[in-house]
Design a protein around this motif. Structure first.
Motif, mmCIF file in Angstrom:
data_model
loop_
_atom_site.group_PDB
_atom_site.id
_atom_site.type_symbol
_atom_site.label_atom_id
_atom_site.label_comp_id
_atom_site.label_asym_id
_atom_site.label_seq_id
_atom_site.Cartn_x
_atom_site.Cartn_y
_atom_site.Cartn_z
ATOM 1 N N UNK A 258 0.815 -1.390 -0.001
ATOM 2 C CA UNK A 258 0.183 -0.068 -0.203
ATOM 3 C C UNK A 258 0.576 1.219 -0.026
ATOM 4 N N UNK A 259 1.896 1.262 0.822
ATOM 5 C CA UNK A 259 2.789 2.435 1.044
ATOM 6 C C UNK A 259 3.557 2.595 -0.358
ATOM 7 N N UNK A 260 3.885 1.606 -1.081
ATOM 8 C CA UNK A 260 4.437 1.775 -2.443
ATOM 9 C C UNK A 260 3.684 2.383 -3.560
ATOM 10 N N UNK A 261 2.290 1.631 -3.473
ATOM 11 C CA UNK A 261 1.262 2.137 -4.443
ATOM 12 C C UNK A 261 0.897 3.460 -4.379
ATOM 13 N N UNK A 262 0.517 3.919 -3.002
ATOM 14 C CA UNK A 262 0.209 5.097 -2.944
ATOM 15 C C UNK A 262 1.075 6.389 -3.147
ATOM 16 N N UNK A 263 2.120 5.902 -2.998
ATOM 17 C CA UNK A 263 3.432 6.879 -3.176
ATOM 18 C C UNK A 263 3.336 7.476 -4.746
#
Length: 313
Positions: free
Chosen positions: A188-193
């Protein structure tokens, strides 16, 4: 005197039938006894039910009250389910005002000294910032997987301590599940970035993304239902304010929850003086196996993909 063959056959068949009934009765008794002898954990919502099942494996019987695709604010249970709730070895609930239709049964179980675990008691709680619910606890903590990890860490020892449970099995299951939740959190962290800063704004049916927004740096522009419950209803001024917010921010997508009708979101999209897509998310309930979000980890992955795609377009 030797009995006729037909008589012998009938007698033998009767004896075999009786033996079969005794054997079947013994097997049935074993099955029933195994169920009765093992601990029973009753869970209010299906999201928490999935978490509990991943922690305990086959060590306990898990009874989840909330059916797939139901609304946690308003679902009801049968008299039989209420009776089992009051006889459970442990009741696991969300708390923070989520289970509005179930609360009387949860209170009745607590009054009868049924052991309880309330997830909302072990997390850092956020409050709603606006609407009729402003200043009250936000119950939708699971949109932040880090808070689900807090629940896992607090709940696993409670489950491991139940009579008849192999604590080592629960500890191993909890460690495995914790690693899976951590992996989803990293995804999620990588995608939302990848979402541009000016697009990191959320509009949905009602306020359900406070924890996700807090954790992953989104702005909650507004909600069609301005409160923490789907039982609330928006006013004309609420809709007008949201139209203004959508026009001002230029968000390309409004998100509709699978647990609530999206006609109000569709109406809002048609009112705004910009093109706005309406994308469905799974937020308050898991689905049936073929519904797209049969478990918590899948639900978070699907939502992450849809939010990222909807706000990056």
């Amino acid at each position: 005197m030797r009995r006729p063959a037909t008589t012998r056959a009938i007698t033998r068949a009767t004896t075999l039938a009786a033996a079969a009934l005794v054997a079947a009765g013994s097997l049935s008794a074993c099955a029933v006894g195994g169920s009765d002898d093992g601990p029973l954990v009753v869970v209010s919502t299906n999201i928490l039910g999935d978490v509990v099942e991943n922690l305990v494996g086959d060590e306990v019987e898990v009874m989840t009250l909330m059916k797939p695709d139901a609304d946690p604010h308003s679902f009801e249970i049968s008299a039989q389910e209420a009776a089992r709730l009051r006889s459970a070895d442990l009741v696991v609930s969300n708390g923070l005002g989520l289970e509005e239709g179930l609360q009387q049964h949860l209170d009745a179980a607590a009054d009868e000294d049924v052991p309880t675990f309330v997830a909302g008691d072990v997390i850092e709680v956020l409050e709603y910032a606006e609407g009729d619910a402003a200043g009250t606890p936000d119950s939708h903590f699971w949109t932040d997987p880090a808070r689900v990890l807090d629940v896992v860490d607090a709940l696993a020892p409670v489950l491991a301590d139940l009579d008849g449970v192999d604590a080592g099995v629960v500890e191993e299951q909890a460690a495995d599940y914790r690693a899976e939740v951590e992996q989803v959190d990293a995804e999620m962290t990588e995608s939302f970035a990848s979402i541009p800063a000016e697009r990191r704004a959320l509009v949905t049916n009602h306020h359900v993304f406070g924890y996700l927004a807090d954790r992953f740096d989104f702005e909650v522009v507004g909600a069609v239902i301005p409160g923490g419950t789907t039982l609330a209803a928006p006013s004309a001024s609420d809709l007008a304010d949201l139209v203004g917010a959508v026009e001002e921010t230029g968000v390309p997508t409004i998100f509709a929850e699978s647990s609530s009708p999206d006609r109000l979101v569709q109406a809002l999209a048609s009112e705004a003086d910009v093109h706005v897509d309406v994308v469905e998310l799974f937020t308050e309930s898991l689905t049936a196996p073929d519904g797209g979000a049969p478990d918590y980890l899948t639900m978070m992955r699907v939502n992450t993909e849809r939010i990222t795609d909807g706000l990056s377009a």
